[in-house]
Design a protein around this motif. Structure first.
Motif, mmCIF file in Angstrom:
data_model
loop_
_atom_site.group_PDB
_atom_site.id
_atom_site.type_symbol
_atom_site.label_atom_id
_atom_site.label_comp_id
_atom_site.label_asym_id
_atom_site.label_seq_id
_atom_site.Cartn_x
_atom_site.Cartn_y
_atom_site.Cartn_z
ATOM 1 N N LEU A 167 -122.413 36.690 26.101
ATOM 2 C CA LEU A 167 -122.548 36.934 24.677
ATOM 3 C C LEU A 167 -123.029 35.649 24.022
ATOM 4 C CD1 LEU A 167 -119.117 38.681 24.033
ATOM 5 C CD2 LEU A 167 -121.310 39.837 24.348
ATOM 6 N N VAL A 168 -123.737 35.787 22.902
ATOM 7 C CA VAL A 168 -124.153 34.625 22.115
ATOM 8 C C VAL A 168 -123.630 34.807 20.699
ATOM 9 C CG1 VAL A 168 -126.077 33.312 21.183
ATOM 10 C CG2 VAL A 168 -126.197 34.183 23.504
ATOM 11 N N ALA A 169 -122.799 33.880 20.251
ATOM 12 C CA ALA A 169 -122.255 33.904 18.895
ATOM 13 C C ALA A 169 -122.847 32.752 18.096
ATOM 14 C CB ALA A 169 -120.730 33.793 18.921
ATOM 15 N N LYS A 170 -123.034 32.989 16.810
ATOM 16 C CA LYS A 170 -123.543 31.949 15.915
ATOM 17 C C LYS A 170 -122.664 31.887 14.673
ATOM 18 C CE LYS A 170 -127.333 30.957 12.720
ATOM 19 N NZ LYS A 170 -128.636 31.407 12.197
ATOM 20 N N VAL A 171 -122.308 30.675 14.272
ATOM 21 C CA VAL A 171 -121.557 30.444 13.042
ATOM 22 C C VAL A 171 -122.390 29.538 12.149
ATOM 23 C CG1 VAL A 171 -119.430 29.581 12.011
ATOM 24 C CG2 VAL A 171 -119.368 30.647 14.278
ATOM 25 N N SER A 172 -122.686 29.984 10.932
ATOM 26 C CA SER A 172 -123.397 29.166 9.955
ATOM 27 C C SER A 172 -122.373 28.503 9.039
ATOM 28 C CB SER A 172 -124.361 30.022 9.126
ATOM 29 O OG SER A 172 -125.318 30.650 9.951
ATOM 30 N N TYR A 173 -122.564 27.221 8.738
ATOM 31 C CA TYR A 173 -121.589 26.490 7.926
ATOM 32 C C TYR A 173 -122.268 25.312 7.239
ATOM 33 C CZ TYR A 173 -121.460 23.406 12.041
ATOM 34 O OH TYR A 173 -121.802 22.571 13.081
ATOM 35 N N VAL A 174 -121.526 24.669 6.366
ATOM 36 C CA VAL A 174 -121.967 23.449 5.693
ATOM 37 C C VAL A 174 -121.039 22.332 6.137
ATOM 38 C CG1 VAL A 174 -122.357 22.316 3.471
ATOM 39 C CG2 VAL A 174 -122.832 24.761 3.725
ATOM 40 N N ASP A 175 -121.601 21.164 6.477
ATOM 41 C CA ASP A 175 -120.753 20.076 6.976
ATOM 42 C C ASP A 175 -119.979 19.416 5.839
ATOM 43 O OD1 ASP A 175 -122.374 18.168 5.697
ATOM 44 O OD2 ASP A 175 -123.596 17.828 7.469
ATOM 45 N N THR A 176 -119.164 18.427 6.178
ATOM 46 C CA THR A 176 -118.240 17.822 5.215
ATOM 47 C C THR A 176 -118.746 16.510 4.635
ATOM 48 O OG1 THR A 176 -117.062 16.752 7.056
ATOM 49 C CG2 THR A 176 -116.214 18.874 6.290
ATOM 50 N N ASP A 177 -120.028 16.201 4.779
ATOM 51 C CA ASP A 177 -120.576 14.977 4.204
ATOM 52 C C ASP A 177 -120.351 15.003 2.689
ATOM 53 O OD1 ASP A 177 -122.265 12.970 3.073
ATOM 54 O OD2 ASP A 177 -123.540 13.031 4.855
ATOM 55 N N PRO A 178 -119.581 14.027 2.129
ATOM 56 C CA PRO A 178 -119.265 14.089 0.694
ATOM 57 C C PRO A 178 -120.453 13.773 -0.208
ATOM 58 C CG PRO A 178 -118.417 12.060 1.655
ATOM 59 C CD PRO A 178 -118.962 12.876 2.793
ATOM 60 N N VAL A 179 -121.472 13.107 0.318
ATOM 61 C CA VAL A 179 -122.619 12.702 -0.491
ATOM 62 C C VAL A 179 -123.760 13.713 -0.396
ATOM 63 C CG1 VAL A 179 -124.347 10.905 -0.888
ATOM 64 C CG2 VAL A 179 -122.007 10.274 -0.238
ATOM 65 N N ASN A 180 -124.085 14.126 0.837
ATOM 66 C CA ASN A 180 -125.231 15.002 1.043
ATOM 67 C C ASN A 180 -124.893 16.064 2.082
ATOM 68 O OD1 ASN A 180 -127.870 15.959 0.801
ATOM 69 N ND2 ASN A 180 -128.637 14.583 2.400
ATOM 70 N N PRO A 181 -124.047 17.052 1.736
ATOM 71 C CA PRO A 181 -123.668 18.071 2.719
ATOM 72 C C PRO A 181 -124.874 18.880 3.168
ATOM 73 C CG PRO A 181 -122.958 18.697 0.515
ATOM 74 C CD PRO A 181 -123.457 17.290 0.417
ATOM 75 N N GLN A 182 -124.922 19.161 4.467
ATOM 76 C CA GLN A 182 -126.068 19.838 5.050
ATOM 77 C C GLN A 182 -125.654 21.151 5.725
ATOM 78 O OE1 GLN A 182 -129.295 18.944 4.798
ATOM 79 N NE2 GLN A 182 -128.552 17.331 3.431
ATOM 80 N N PRO A 183 -126.529 22.159 5.670
ATOM 81 C CA PRO A 183 -126.254 23.398 6.404
ATOM 82 C C PRO A 183 -126.421 23.180 7.900
ATOM 83 C CG PRO A 183 -128.416 23.491 5.389
ATOM 84 C CD PRO A 183 -127.778 22.224 4.898
ATOM 85 N N ARG A 184 -125.505 23.733 8.670
ATOM 86 C CA ARG A 184 -125.504 23.574 10.117
ATOM 87 C C ARG A 184 -125.254 24.935 10.767
ATOM 88 N NH1 ARG A 184 -127.044 18.989 12.432
ATOM 89 N NH2 ARG A 184 -125.339 18.978 13.959
ATOM 90 N N GLN A 185 -125.426 24.988 12.085
ATOM 91 C CA GLN A 185 -125.110 26.196 12.835
ATOM 92 C C GLN A 185 -124.542 25.808 14.190
ATOM 93 O OE1 GLN A 185 -128.643 28.466 13.987
ATOM 94 N NE2 GLN A 185 -129.914 26.658 13.636
#
Length: 304
Positions: A113-131
């Protein structure tokens, strides 16, 4: 949500997508007066995205954002007849998210199986979308590997797995330190450990639409075509934006598309040669004057 329960009117609602706040109030139906002086209120960092997926008739349920740090992902395989849990596994994201955006689960080929989770990181200055992409043993739920990649706030496109267990995913590359400008990439992850094998730039909003053996069919930028398994090089590309696309057994592509002819929208099903994308045949569903709102295309066991 409004419900009359007994002699009470109960009102529940939420506000905010990322830092969700949930409310419950109890009022008298006749007057609208509050029944309790203190009303329930709950605050969470984010909602917990979940999904149910049927893969070869086996039902799976997954939920992301578990635990106080939101790193937990739970996957369950359910019995087809009873819904009982066949196996359950929990995994931890390698990175710390501040917000969970969504989850997906698909067949991974080679018993995975392949699972994907989309999230935003915890960078307080410039948070970025991640997967985070997970390869999981389908029979037991045991983790095989996990890979974290740059993503996009708008990216809800699931990965695409090949027959040998390799995984193709849409990723992003930051073009400046603030990551305000990005380049979209198709990235192939190794079946063995999830390490990137190659990455090629593609048009914005490109989708992975079908695995053709170990090659991958993509759609985006007003065209569709085939990327080679060895290095991601374009084998061929054809202008157009079909509504649906599948890979035939011999490597050809079959597409459904629409075109405006003399002010009328017409629907077509077409077959493109796997070698060069040349048109093999084109047909219209139904009689010439039929109205086809959204033509679908699928493959049958006999090859049609």
């Amino acid at each position: 949500v409004w419900r009359v329960i007994g002699s009470e009117l109960r009102i529940a609602w939420s506000e905010g997508a990322g830092a969700a706040r949930l409310h419950l109030r109890r009022r008298a139906p006749a007057t609208g007066a509050l029944i309790d002086a203190v009303q329930a209120q709950a605050v969470a960092q984010s909602l917990r995205p979940s999904a149910v997926k049927l893969i070869d008739s086996d039902p799976y349920a997954l939920m992301a954002g578990l635990g106080p740090d939101l790193r937990g992902l739970r996957v369950r395989r359910l019995d087809t007849q009873t819904g009982a849990v066949v196996w359950q596994q929990e995994y931890q994201l390698a990175e710390f998210p501040s917000q969970i955006g969504g989850v997906s689960l698909d067949s991974g080929g080679a018993g995975r199986l392949v699972a994907k989770v989309s999230y935003v990181d915890t960078d307080p200055v410039n948070p970025q979308p991640r997967q985070a992409v997970f390869a999981i043993n389908r029979d037991t739920g045991a983790p095989i590997w996990q890979r974290a990649l740059q993503s996009s706030f708008q990216s809800v496109r699931p990965p695409l797995a090949g027959p040998n267990g390799q995984v193709d995913v849409i990723a992003h590359e930051c073009l400046n330190p603030q990551c305000s400008s990005t380049q979209e990439l198709v990235t192939r992850l190794s079946a063995l450990d999830g390490q990137p094998q190659w990455a090629v730039p593609v048009a914005s909003s490109t989708s992975l639409v079908a695995a053709r053996g170990n090659d991958v069919a993509i759609l985006g930028g007003g065209a569709y075509g085939i990327l080679a398994a060895a290095n991601g090089a374009s084998l061929w590309s054809v202008a157009g934006s079909p509504l649906a696309l599948i890979a035939a057994g011999n490597g050809d592509l079959v597409v459904s598309r629409q075109q405006s002819i003399s002010g009328r929208v017409r629907s077509f099903v077409e077959r493109r040669a796997g070698a060069d994308g040349g048109l093999t045949w084109s047909a219209q569903p139904g009689p010439p004057d039929a109205i086809v709102g959204w033509p679908l295309v699928t493959s049958l066991p006999d090859g049609d």
